[in-house]
Design an enzyme around this catalytic site. Structure first.
Site, PDB file in Angstrom:
ATOM      1  N   HIS A   1      34.356  17.135 -17.885  1.00  0.00           N
ATOM      2  CA  HIS A   1      33.132  16.378 -18.208  1.00  0.00           C
ATOM      3  C   HIS A   1      33.263  15.625 -19.540  1.00  0.00           C
ATOM      4  O   HIS A   1      32.530  15.896 -20.498  1.00  0.00           O
ATOM      5  CB  HIS A   1      31.908  17.306 -18.231  1.00  0.00           C
ATOM      6  CG  HIS A   1      30.601  16.569 -18.061  1.00  0.00           C
ATOM      7  ND1 HIS A   1      29.503  17.108 -17.436  1.00  0.00           N
ATOM      8  CD2 HIS A   1      30.208  15.327 -18.450  1.00  0.00           C
ATOM      9  CE1 HIS A   1      28.503  16.241 -17.442  1.00  0.00           C
ATOM     10  NE2 HIS A   1      28.918  15.143 -18.065  1.00  0.00           N
TER      11      HIS A   1
ATOM     12  N   GLU B   1      29.210  23.867 -14.154  1.00  0.00           N
ATOM     13  CA  GLU B   1      30.045  23.673 -15.349  1.00  0.00           C
ATOM     14  C   GLU B   1      29.748  24.746 -16.390  1.00  0.00           C
ATOM     15  O   GLU B   1      28.594  25.151 -16.521  1.00  0.00           O
ATOM     16  CB  GLU B   1      29.760  22.285 -15.929  1.00  0.00           C
ATOM     17  CG  GLU B   1      30.184  21.201 -14.968  1.00  0.00           C
ATOM     18  CD  GLU B   1      29.755  19.808 -15.434  1.00  0.00           C
ATOM     19  OE1 GLU B   1      29.310  19.658 -16.587  1.00  0.00           O
ATOM     20  OE2 GLU B   1      29.868  18.890 -14.627  1.00  0.00           O
TER      21      GLU B   1
ATOM     22  N   ARG C   1      27.194  13.751 -11.512  1.00  0.00           N
ATOM     23  CA  ARG C   1      26.818  15.153 -11.635  1.00  0.00           C
ATOM     24  C   ARG C   1      27.454  15.914 -10.476  1.00  0.00           C
ATOM     25  O   ARG C   1      27.485  15.401  -9.347  1.00  0.00           O
ATOM     26  CB  ARG C   1      25.285  15.325 -11.542  1.00  0.00           C
ATOM     27  CG  ARG C   1      24.518  14.912 -12.766  1.00  0.00           C
ATOM     28  CD  ARG C   1      24.744  15.877 -13.936  1.00  0.00           C
ATOM     29  NE  ARG C   1      23.983  15.481 -15.106  1.00  0.00           N
ATOM     30  CZ  ARG C   1      24.431  14.683 -16.079  1.00  0.00           C
ATOM     31  NH1 ARG C   1      25.656  14.183 -16.023  1.00  0.00           N
ATOM     32  NH2 ARG C   1      23.667  14.383 -17.104  1.00  0.00           N
TER      33      ARG C   1
HETATM   34  C1  GLV Z   1      26.407  13.116 -19.574  1.00  0.00           C
HETATM   35  O1  GLV Z   1      26.686  13.749 -18.618  1.00  0.00           O
HETATM   36  C2  GLV Z   1      25.239  12.313 -19.703  1.00  0.00           C
HETATM   37  O2  GLV Z   1      24.324  12.439 -18.885  1.00  0.00           O
HETATM   38  O3  GLV Z   1      25.177  11.533 -20.653  1.00  0.00           O
END
Ligand code: GLV
Length: 319
Positions: free
Chosen positions: A283, A265, A236
């Site tokens: 991401h 994001e 994250r």
């Molecule tokens: C993506 O970021 C997840 O947490 O699966």
């Protein structure tokens, strides 16, 4: 059963929810608050997702959101991370939370290794060089190397272990930092993150987001990582102090960074976009069609099990 979907999740989930339950959606309402007023007591389950998986409609499930639904008993989250949900409040109020672990472990670990290799060997930049015709003038510059490096994994959970397993045959020495020493693991454990950062030249960030890990990668850690250090973050954005990272990259007190996640994001700071020695992915850690389908199906299966009064498949337990 009445189910609330605040954010636009993929069609696989939407269709299944509409087929099996009375589905209420929020993002497409002119007046979402009026709808909530009207249906709140009927809502038993909220189906939601990590912001990026839900087409960027952020709707954190905070304590005040949960308090609006007196009969809420389940929050089913698309994503393995659940920093979009106040899990401890949910727990205190008898609300079960589910996430989507396991089905995305290998995909995300693949992404981590790809991002690491790309960052160190500069594949994206080398390809852009070729496409721009520069190879006709001279060969691409020589890059840094993965050879002889030590990788410090921050967060040796399911995905961290899958990354370690992949990194071993690449010849990397692996050590880790996390909340616990895992004595069944063959890797050296560092109780102190700064000590580990000093001892390694790759930091691989895989720990969960949320208030406890916010900015754990700060200026001091980056300094300790050192001038040949490479930071990879597939966890994250909140774990990394982005300003400190930009400063470390700008002053070249670390060598390079590979990022799949960001503080805000889908907005990526211009300073990062301007830097040459950083690889930026949008991401996409778990972002293959087959893996996303498995994640969506797991969300559906959790809600179906709950609807039948059965145990959910993947409850969040460790928060
Ligand atoms: C993506 O970021 C997840 O947490 O699966």
């Amino acid at each position: 059963m009445d189910v609330l979907m605040p954010v636009p999740l993929p069609p696989l989930i939407r269709q299944a929810m509409a087929q099996h339950f009375t589905l209420h959606t929020l993002w497409n309402q002119a007046d979402p608050d009026a709808l909530i007023e009207q249906i709140a007591p009927r809502i038993k389950a909220i189906v939601t997702g990590v912001a990026i998986l839900a087409e960027d409609h952020q709707y954190p499930i905070t304590s005040s959101v949960m308090q609006r639904f007196p009969n809420l008993r389940l929050i089913a989250n698309l994503g393995v991370g659940y920093d979009n949900i106040d899990v401890s409040f949910a727990r205190q109020h008898g609300i079960e939370v589910t996430n989507t672990p396991d089905v995305l472990t290998d995909e995300t670990a693949d992404t981590a290794m790809g991002l690491l290799l790309n960052t160190i060997r500069e594949f994206s930049k080398a390809e852009a060089y070729l496409r721009a015709g520069h190879w006709l003038q001279k060969p691409y510059r020589l890059s840094a190397s993965l050879r002889g490096r030590t990788m410090g994994i921050v967060g040796l959970g399911r995905i961290g272990k899958a990354i370690a397993k992949r990194a071993e045959p690449f010849g990397l020495r692996i050590v880790y930092h996390g909340r616990h020493h895992q004595t069944d693991m063959p890797y050296e454990y560092y109780p102190s993150l700064v000590d580990m950062a000093r001892a390694v030249d790759i930091l691989m960030i895989v720990a969960p987001g949320g208030p406890q890990t916010r900015h754990m990668i700060n200026a001091q850690i980056l300094q300790a990582l050192g001038a040949d250090g490479v930071l990879i973050n597939i966890a994250r954005g909140s774990l990394v102090d982005e300003e400190a990272l930009i400063e470390a990259l700008t002053k070249r007190t670390i060598r390079a960074a590979g990022l799949d996640v960001y503080a805000n994001e889908p907005h990526v700071p211009q300073q990062l976009l301007d830097l040459d020695h950083v690889v930026l992915l949008p991401h996409i850690g778990s972002g293959s069609q087959p893996t996303r389908d498995l994640m969506c199906q797991l969300v559906v299966d959790n809600v179906l099990a709950f609807g039948k009064g059965e145990a959910v498949l993947t409850p969040v337990r460790d928060a």
